[in-house]
Design a protein around this motif. Structure first.
Motif, PDB file in Angstrom:
ATOM      1  N   GLY A 231       0.776  -1.308  -0.045  1.00  0.00           N
ATOM      2  CA  GLY A 231       0.016  -0.126   0.116  1.00  0.00           C
ATOM      3  C   GLY A 231       0.989   1.195   0.028  1.00  0.00           C
ATOM      4  O   GLY A 231       2.010   1.271   0.176  1.00  0.00           O
ATOM      5  N   ARG A 232       0.097   2.517  -0.161  1.00  0.00           N
ATOM      6  CA  ARG A 232       0.661   3.749  -0.139  1.00  0.00           C
ATOM      7  C   ARG A 232       0.194   4.524   0.729  1.00  0.00           C
ATOM      8  O   ARG A 232      -1.230   4.224   1.354  1.00  0.00           O
ATOM      9  N   GLN A 233       1.020   5.417   1.728  1.00  0.00           N
ATOM     10  CA  GLN A 233       0.441   6.069   2.525  1.00  0.00           C
ATOM     11  C   GLN A 233      -0.305   5.109   3.499  1.00  0.00           C
ATOM     12  O   GLN A 233      -1.286   5.498   4.261  1.00  0.00           O
ATOM     13  N   VAL A 234       0.367   4.225   4.082  1.00  0.00           N
ATOM     14  CA  VAL A 234       0.026   3.244   5.017  1.00  0.00           C
ATOM     15  C   VAL A 234       0.176   3.912   6.305  1.00  0.00           C
ATOM     16  O   VAL A 234       0.821   4.438   6.879  1.00  0.00           O
ATOM     17  N   GLU A 235      -1.330   3.685   6.951  1.00  0.00           N
ATOM     18  CA  GLU A 235      -1.323   4.522   8.336  1.00  0.00           C
ATOM     19  C   GLU A 235      -0.856   3.651   9.502  1.00  0.00           C
ATOM     20  O   GLU A 235      -0.996   2.406   9.708  1.00  0.00           O
ATOM     21  N   LEU A 236      -0.253   4.260  10.387  1.00  0.00           N
ATOM     22  CA  LEU A 236       0.463   3.683  11.662  1.00  0.00           C
ATOM     23  C   LEU A 236       0.042   4.582  12.892  1.00  0.00           C
ATOM     24  O   LEU A 236       0.333   5.638  12.809  1.00  0.00           O
ATOM     25  N   ASN A 237      -0.709   4.029  13.854  1.00  0.00           N
ATOM     26  CA  ASN A 237      -0.901   4.636  14.975  1.00  0.00           C
ATOM     27  C   ASN A 237      -0.173   4.249  16.062  1.00  0.00           C
ATOM     28  O   ASN A 237      -0.176   3.123  16.533  1.00  0.00           O
ATOM     29  N   VAL A 238       0.701   5.227  16.496  1.00  0.00           N
ATOM     30  CA  VAL A 238       1.783   4.695  17.701  1.00  0.00           C
ATOM     31  C   VAL A 238       1.254   5.921  18.934  1.00  0.00           C
ATOM     32  O   VAL A 238       1.494   7.051  18.798  1.00  0.00           O
ATOM     33  N   GLY A 239       0.524   5.050  19.850  1.00  0.00           N
ATOM     34  CA  GLY A 239       0.367   5.884  21.014  1.00  0.00           C
ATOM     35  C   GLY A 239      -0.739   7.367  20.745  1.00  0.00           C
ATOM     36  O   GLY A 239      -0.723   8.028  21.369  1.00  0.00           O
ATOM     37  N   GLY A 240      -1.451   7.014  19.967  1.00  0.00           N
ATOM     38  CA  GLY A 240      -2.508   8.230  19.329  1.00  0.00           C
ATOM     39  C   GLY A 240      -2.081   9.203  18.481  1.00  0.00           C
ATOM     40  O   GLY A 240      -2.740   9.873  17.895  1.00  0.00           O
TER      41      GLY A 240
END
Length: 351
Positions: A231-240
């Motif tokens: 994917g492109r611009q794959v989202e990662l949520n790290v501690g909010g």
């Protein structure tokens, strides 16, 4: 009298295991067809070599000139009207082929297993685009390993793949075990050529990302065998806090995720810190227990090799740094290589 019908069958339905059996038969037939086609191609290449070798010998011993080749072409065409490839030009290519591989017919396994297994059109590309046996063998082996078409082979030669493969600056030898570190190093290139993108040299990172996504087939070809697009611009949520990976791939041979970050300017040491953070997040949130540690690839418009080496020296995440080019001129040593493959195709079409 007891019925002879098997309990898994009736007169109106196929056996339960029929689809599995059919799939197996299809696989066997396809494999046999492939072996037959390979055997036919090997015999054709051997025949062409023998014809070329005979021409070479007689020219050396008896001083044959061009008129003899023209007459030979006419006589062979008359004798074998259904056999293509007997034009004067192709006879001369057979001569060049035999001259390039003088030991081809002496049970030379190295040559026969490479150039003997690729089609004649591919061999013409190797003859006309490359100068040394080492280069020709390298591209022949790559063709067999990756199933390149003739057009793909031409592209890989003109983009100087042999000179680019494995040249990225990396710290793989310190952060990955053998043999994975060697395979990872061989997987990366420097520079990467994105000449299939119709965007200007001053394009922004997002513009390049979007263009690469739209041309994902060509991008995967340039990345090399084994890459699967995630994917492109794959989202990662790290501690909010939310972060976005430019491009995410999975490498089937390395068995790991590959995070690709694009930088439209010069490489800067702080880029490795950002990518290291992304790799830690991917390993924690996406990577499974069966996957190897994720690898990072920084693609920069320009990079100072020594600065990149220093930046990676004490970094404990496996990262490679390479340049990319949006346009690529034909290498100088290939510009005057004649005839071109287009000319070869036109000549052979006239057979």
């Amino acid at each position: 009298m007891p019925s002879m019908i098997h309990p898994n069958m009736n007169s109106n339905k196929l056996p339960v295991n029929y689809p599995h059996w059919l799939a197996g038969l299809k696989k066997q037939i396809a494999s046999a067809q492939q072996r037959a086609a390979l055997a036919v191609n090997q015999e054709l290449i051997r025949l062409y070599w023998q014809l070329g070798f005979d021409i070479l010998q007689r020219q050396a011993e008896q001083g044959w000139g061009s008129k003899v080749i023209e007459q030979l072409s006419r006589d062979l065409k008359q004798a074998f009207p259904d056999l293509k490839g007997l034009s004067r030009s192709n006879l001369l290519y057979m001569r060049a082929f035999a001259e390039a591989w003088p030991d081809f017919n002496d049970n030379d396994a190295i040559v026969q297993q490479a150039v003997g297994q690729i089609p004649w059109g591919h061999n013409l590309v190797l003859l006309t685009k490359l100068k040394t046996p080492e280069q020709r063998l390298w591209y022949a082996r790559k063709t067999i390993a990756h199933g390149w078409s003739r057009n793909v082979l031409v592209h890989q030669i003109e983009s100087a793949l042999m000179q680019r493969e494995g040249q990225a600056v990396s710290n793989f030898s310190r952060n990955l075990p053998d043999p994975q570190s060697e395979l990872a190093q061989a997987t990366l290139k420097d520079p990467y050529i994105f000449d299939f993108l119709s965007i200007g040299a001053e394009a922004r990172e997002r513009d390049i990302e979007q263009a690469l996504k739209q041309h994902i087939t060509q991008f995967l070809l340039e990345l090399g065998a084994g890459f699967a697009y995630v994917g492109r611009q794959v989202e990662l949520n790290v501690g909010g806090d939310v972060f976005y990976l430019d491009l995410l791939f999975y490498h089937l041979k390395l068995r790991c995720y590959v995070v690709v970050e694009l930088k439209t300017g010069d490489f800067k040491p702080e880029h490795t810190g950002q990518l290291s953070f992304y790799l830690s997040a991917v390993d924690a949130q996406i990577k499974s227990g069966q996957d190897a540690p994720s690898i990072g690839l920084l693609l920069c418009k320009t990079r100072n090799k020594l600065v990149a080496e220093y930046a990676l020296r004490d970094n404990n995440k496996p990262i490679g740094v390479a340049e990319y080019q949006l346009a690529q001129a034909l290498p100088a040593d290939l510009e005057n290589q004649l005839p071109s493959i287009e000319q070869i195709e036109r000549e052979l079409e006239g057979d």
